[in-house]
Design an enzyme around this catalytic site. Structure first.
Site, PDB file in Angstrom:
ATOM      1  CG  ASP A 161      24.196 -45.437 -27.493  1.00 30.19           C
ATOM      2  OD1 ASP A 161      23.794 -46.573 -27.822  1.00 30.19           O
ATOM      3  OD2 ASP A 161      24.899 -44.723 -28.239  1.00 30.19           O
TER       4      ASP A 161
ATOM      5  CE1 TYR B 262      17.788 -40.184 -30.048  1.00 35.92           C
ATOM      6  CE2 TYR B 262      17.221 -40.481 -32.367  1.00 35.92           C
ATOM      7  CZ  TYR B 262      17.502 -41.010 -31.111  1.00 35.92           C
ATOM      8  OH  TYR B 262      17.474 -42.378 -30.939  1.00 35.92           O
TER       9      TYR B 262
END
Length: 247
Positions: A51, A108
């Site tokens: 994003d 992540y």
């Protein structure tokens, strides 16, 4: 011939990875550079989208081209790209191998700091309240035992299912710095930031472990915590089977 490209980027100035009509994206910048260097339109396909504002230590993308000198192409691409994107390496892979579908797992990291630090601005979430890390890690164990993560997914996401296999989820603290690490076979849109926001509520005592279990069972995004800011999130690593590579 198909190639994999290893990429790093600071996402601060980009509207995410994936090309879109409005806003500059990382994919768009790399495609412009590689098409210029190779003098032919060359689309790339990433391992997944990130994003707006999210960073990547390692993103992987594939592209097709005639036989190329990989080291020279890396040098030329980095000459064209801005200082916040780098191509770290290019390797040939077997035909039809997909950077998106062949990945075995993705990792992540989310960074949070509690003491004001100008050198962390844009790369970590400044959050002052004290957190109960032991309780957060109990929450991580609950999340690791789950598979349907619709409650942490952005709404109106076009996916066939919400199942993810989480191999690792842990929260560590080093002084005033916090790190959340999570590894899974796949991630849903907005999933990591929603998980972190929910775990912060657990660490603040706003959400109990029993309530965390109910959130997971609900499949309802509105039940989970807020999405934390993108600035602290890094796509850390994308792993593939070794047998896909030619060299």
């Amino acid at each position: 011939m198909r190639y994999f490209m290893d990429i790093s980027y600071r996402g601060t100035n980009y509207s995410g990875w994936q090309t879109q009509p409005n806003g500059v994206t990382v994919q768009e910048e790399i495609e412009k550079a590689i098409s210029t260097v190779l003098q032919t339109e060359t689309p790339i396909t990433g391992s997944g989208r990130t994003d707006a504002g999210v960073h990547a230590i390692q993103q992987v993308a594939h592209f097709d081209a005639d036989n190329i000198e990989t080291e020279k192409l890396v040098f030329k691409l980095n000459s064209f790209l801005g200082t916040d994107i780098s191509v770290n390496g290019i390797r040939p892979v077997k035909d039809e191998v997909s950077a998106r579908f062949e990945a075995t797992f993705r990792k992540y990291h989310y960074h949070l700091h509690q003491a004001k630090d100008p050198f962390k601005t844009g790369l970590s979430y400044y959050f002052r309240p004290e957190l109960n890390v032991e309780l957060i890690n109990e929450g991580c164990e609950i999340i690791k035992g789950w598979q349907n993560f619709e409650c942490f997914s952005k709404v109106h996401t076009e996916v066939n299912h919400f199942n993810c296999d989480i191999f690792q989820a842990k929260w560590t603290q080093d002084g005033t710095n916090h790190l959340f690490e999570i590894t899974a076979n796949r991630f849903l849109r907005g999933m990591v930031r929603a998980i972190v926001g929910t775990l912060i509520d657990v660490g603040l005592g706003k959400t109990s472990l029993e309530e965390l279990s109910l959130i997971l069972q609900s499949n309802d995004r509105s039940m989970a915590g807020r999405a934390v800011p993108a600035e602290g999130l890094f796509l850390q690593e994308v792993i593939y089977p070794e047998d896909i590579y030619i060299d």
